[in-house]
Each structure stands twice: as structure tokens, then as C-alpha cells.
Design a protein around this motif. Structure first.
Motif, PDB file in Angstrom:
ATOM      1  N   PRO A 165      26.988  59.317  33.835  1.00 20.21           N
ATOM      2  CA  PRO A 165      27.375  58.121  32.920  1.00 20.21           C
ATOM      3  C   PRO A 165      28.451  57.108  33.797  1.00 20.21           C
ATOM      4  O   PRO A 165      29.179  57.543  34.537  1.00 20.21           O
ATOM      5  N   PRO A 166      27.992  55.756  33.400  1.00 20.81           N
ATOM      6  CA  PRO A 166      28.986  54.815  34.325  1.00 20.81           C
ATOM      7  C   PRO A 166      30.413  54.915  33.876  1.00 20.81           C
ATOM      8  O   PRO A 166      31.161  54.213  34.700  1.00 20.81           O
ATOM      9  N   VAL A 167      30.860  55.301  32.892  1.00 24.03           N
ATOM     10  CA  VAL A 167      32.199  55.220  32.311  1.00 24.03           C
ATOM     11  C   VAL A 167      32.516  56.909  32.364  1.00 24.03           C
ATOM     12  O   VAL A 167      32.297  57.477  31.688  1.00 24.03           O
ATOM     13  N   ASP A 168      33.600  56.925  33.293  1.00 26.32           N
ATOM     14  CA  ASP A 168      34.045  58.373  33.403  1.00 26.32           C
ATOM     15  C   ASP A 168      35.121  58.743  32.287  1.00 26.32           C
ATOM     16  O   ASP A 168      35.995  57.856  32.046  1.00 26.32           O
ATOM     17  N   PRO A 169      35.178  59.779  31.564  1.00 29.52           N
ATOM     18  CA  PRO A 169      36.275  60.159  30.585  1.00 29.52           C
ATOM     19  C   PRO A 169      37.591  60.100  31.129  1.00 29.52           C
ATOM     20  O   PRO A 169      38.607  60.211  30.162  1.00 29.52           O
ATOM     21  N   VAL A 170      37.879  60.321  32.308  1.00 29.15           N
ATOM     22  CA  VAL A 170      39.181  60.808  32.825  1.00 29.15           C
ATOM     23  C   VAL A 170      39.879  59.344  33.551  1.00 29.15           C
ATOM     24  O   VAL A 170      40.744  59.123  32.955  1.00 29.15           O
ATOM     25  N   LYS A 171      39.180  58.934  34.435  1.00 21.02           N
ATOM     26  CA  LYS A 171      39.691  57.780  35.013  1.00 21.02           C
ATOM     27  C   LYS A 171      38.460  56.953  35.631  1.00 21.02           C
ATOM     28  O   LYS A 171      37.522  57.491  36.059  1.00 21.02           O
ATOM     29  N   ASN A 172      38.525  55.580  35.650  1.00 20.87           N
ATOM     30  CA  ASN A 172      37.702  54.543  36.336  1.00 20.87           C
ATOM     31  C   ASN A 172      38.526  53.625  37.411  1.00 20.87           C
ATOM     32  O   ASN A 172      39.390  53.253  36.986  1.00 20.87           O
ATOM     33  N   GLU A 224      41.838  57.632  25.817  1.00 20.42           N
ATOM     34  CA  GLU A 224      41.303  56.469  26.518  1.00 20.42           C
ATOM     35  C   GLU A 224      41.650  56.918  28.065  1.00 20.42           C
ATOM     36  O   GLU A 224      42.598  57.468  28.316  1.00 20.42           O
ATOM     37  N   PRO A 225      40.680  56.744  28.880  1.00 23.18           N
ATOM     38  CA  PRO A 225      40.607  56.971  30.197  1.00 23.18           C
ATOM     39  C   PRO A 225      41.526  56.130  30.870  1.00 23.18           C
ATOM     40  O   PRO A 225      41.518  54.900  30.435  1.00 23.18           O
ATOM     41  N   GLU A 226      41.892  56.587  32.318  1.00 18.30           N
ATOM     42  CA  GLU A 226      42.841  55.774  32.926  1.00 18.30           C
ATOM     43  C   GLU A 226      42.123  54.821  33.671  1.00 18.30           C
ATOM     44  O   GLU A 226      40.822  55.192  34.253  1.00 18.30           O
ATOM     45  N   LEU A 227      42.527  53.413  33.557  1.00 24.42           N
ATOM     46  CA  LEU A 227      41.705  52.189  34.391  1.00 24.42           C
ATOM     47  C   LEU A 227      42.591  52.086  35.878  1.00 24.42           C
ATOM     48  O   LEU A 227      43.654  51.671  35.650  1.00 24.42           O
ATOM     49  N   GLN A 228      41.988  52.182  36.893  1.00 30.84           N
ATOM     50  CA  GLN A 228      42.486  51.964  38.143  1.00 30.84           C
ATOM     51  C   GLN A 228      42.139  50.627  38.636  1.00 30.84           C
ATOM     52  O   GLN A 228      40.885  50.518  38.982  1.00 30.84           O
ATOM     53  N   LYS A 272      45.969  51.956  29.340  1.00 35.27           N
ATOM     54  CA  LYS A 272      46.159  52.791  30.275  1.00 35.27           C
ATOM     55  C   LYS A 272      45.571  52.019  31.575  1.00 35.27           C
ATOM     56  O   LYS A 272      44.520  52.290  32.140  1.00 35.27           O
ATOM     57  N   LEU A 273      46.356  51.169  32.314  1.00 37.67           N
ATOM     58  CA  LEU A 273      46.118  50.229  33.450  1.00 37.67           C
ATOM     59  C   LEU A 273      47.142  50.702  34.633  1.00 37.67           C
ATOM     60  O   LEU A 273      48.210  50.585  34.190  1.00 37.67           O
ATOM     61  N   GLY A 274      46.827  50.835  35.811  1.00 38.47           N
ATOM     62  CA  GLY A 274      47.341  51.047  36.914  1.00 38.47           C
ATOM     63  C   GLY A 274      46.761  50.293  38.058  1.00 38.47           C
ATOM     64  O   GLY A 274      45.674  50.319  38.172  1.00 38.47           O
ATOM     65  N   PHE A 275      47.669  49.746  38.867  1.00 34.64           N
ATOM     66  CA  PHE A 275      47.173  48.992  39.902  1.00 34.64           C
ATOM     67  C   PHE A 275      47.089  49.863  41.327  1.00 34.64           C
ATOM     68  O   PHE A 275      48.389  50.750  41.682  1.00 34.64           O
ATOM     69  N   VAL A 276      46.052  50.213  41.804  1.00 33.15           N
ATOM     70  CA  VAL A 276      46.141  50.854  43.260  1.00 33.15           C
ATOM     71  C   VAL A 276      46.087  50.024  44.680  1.00 33.15           C
ATOM     72  O   VAL A 276      45.372  49.104  44.394  1.00 33.15           O
ATOM     73  N   GLY A 277      46.561  50.637  45.545  1.00 32.50           N
ATOM     74  CA  GLY A 277      46.471  49.872  46.849  1.00 32.50           C
ATOM     75  C   GLY A 277      47.557  48.832  47.106  1.00 32.50           C
ATOM     76  O   GLY A 277      47.258  47.671  47.756  1.00 32.50           O
ATOM     77  N   ASN A 278      48.611  48.912  46.202  1.00 33.31           N
ATOM     78  CA  ASN A 278      49.652  47.698  46.364  1.00 33.31           C
ATOM     79  C   ASN A 278      50.356  47.469  47.742  1.00 33.31           C
ATOM     80  O   ASN A 278      50.879  46.564  48.299  1.00 33.31           O
TER      81      ASN A 278
END
Length: 141
Positions: free
Chosen positions: A57-64, A99-103, A129-135
Motif C-alpha cells: 500500500p502507498p500509505v505506511d501505517p507507521v511512518k511515511n 495517525e502515522p508519522e510524516l517525515q 505528526k510532522l517531522g522535518f528530516v535532513g536539516n
């Protein structure tokens, strides 16, 4: 069975003979063990069927992971897509429990207009649940 006739001094015996009581208890115990039905513990499980051409599935239930590369191509978990599909995936993640985490990971060379459009879509969808990755890539600017 053991029997005694008393003591040698002629006094009557004052102790109760417990041997017949123990024999009766053992017979009752054996009868209870025999009459109890054997318990069979079976857990019925419906296992998923293997489908050879099933895509994940395109949407992962843990993190995307939502990424934007330097040329402005938006990818969702590594698959390129357009802004309308991003909106659909984001709306789908909001309805999941939990709600899964969105990176979110934009490239340092990406135009700000594209990043702003994607951030606006994230805000409109109501993702919590939003996180910025690669700052760390922005440390040189």
C-alpha cells in the motif's frame, strides 16, 4: 489396610485410622480425572492469502516519507507523484488510527515555491505528526 488392636499397656487407642479415608479420597480423585473431558485448545486464524502481484500500500501505517529533490519532483516513500496525489495520501493518513508519522525532507536546492505548496497541502490536510528530516544539509547556507 493396617489395623492395630491397641497398646500393650491395655489402654484403648484414641487415634483415628485415616487409611480408609485416604483410600476413598484417592478413588474419588481418579474418578474425577477420568470423567473430566479432554480440553482441546484450538485457535482458529484466517491467514492472509498470498497474492503474487500484490503491491504494497502507498500509505505506511507507521511512518511515511515525503521528499522533494533538487529538480522539484515530489516523492512519497520513494515513488514520484503529483500534488493532487499527495493531497489524497495526506487525507488518507489523517483518517488512520493511530495517525502515522510524516517525515518531510526537501532538498536544499529545491525552489521555495514547491516546498511552500507541499507545506500548504500538509497544513490543509490537518496532519499532526510532522517531522522535518535532513536539516543538517542547511547548515552551510
Amino acid at each position: 489396610m493396617a489395623m492395630s488392636g491397641g497398646r500393650e499397656d491395655g489402654q484403648p487407642m484414641m487415634e483415628m485410622n485415616t487409611t480408609p479415608l485416604i483410600d476413598v479420597m484417592l478413588v474419588l480423585l481418579i474418578m474425577f480425572i477420568i470423567t473430566i473431558p479432554i480440553q482441546t485448545h484450538a485457535v482458529k486464524i484466517d491467514l492472509p492469502q498470498d497474492q503474487p502481484n500484490q503491491t504494497p500500500p502507498p500509505v505506511d501505517p507507521v511512518k511515511n516519507k515525503l521528499a522533494i529533490d533538487a529538480s522539484g519532483i515530489i516523492t512519497w516513500n520513494g515513488a514520484p507523484l503529483d500534488l493532487v496525489t499527495v493531497r489524497q495520501y495526506l487525507n488518507q493518513t489523517v483518517t488512520m488510527v493511530p495517525e502515522p508519522e510524516l517525515q518531510f525532507q526537501p532538498d536544499a536546492q529545491t525552489r521555495y515555491v514547491i516546498v511552500d505548496q507541499v507545506l500548504a497541502e500538509i497544513k490543509r490536510s490537518g496532519v499532526t505528526k510532522l517531522g522535518f528530516v535532513g536539516n543538517e544539509q542547511y547548515g552551510n547556507f
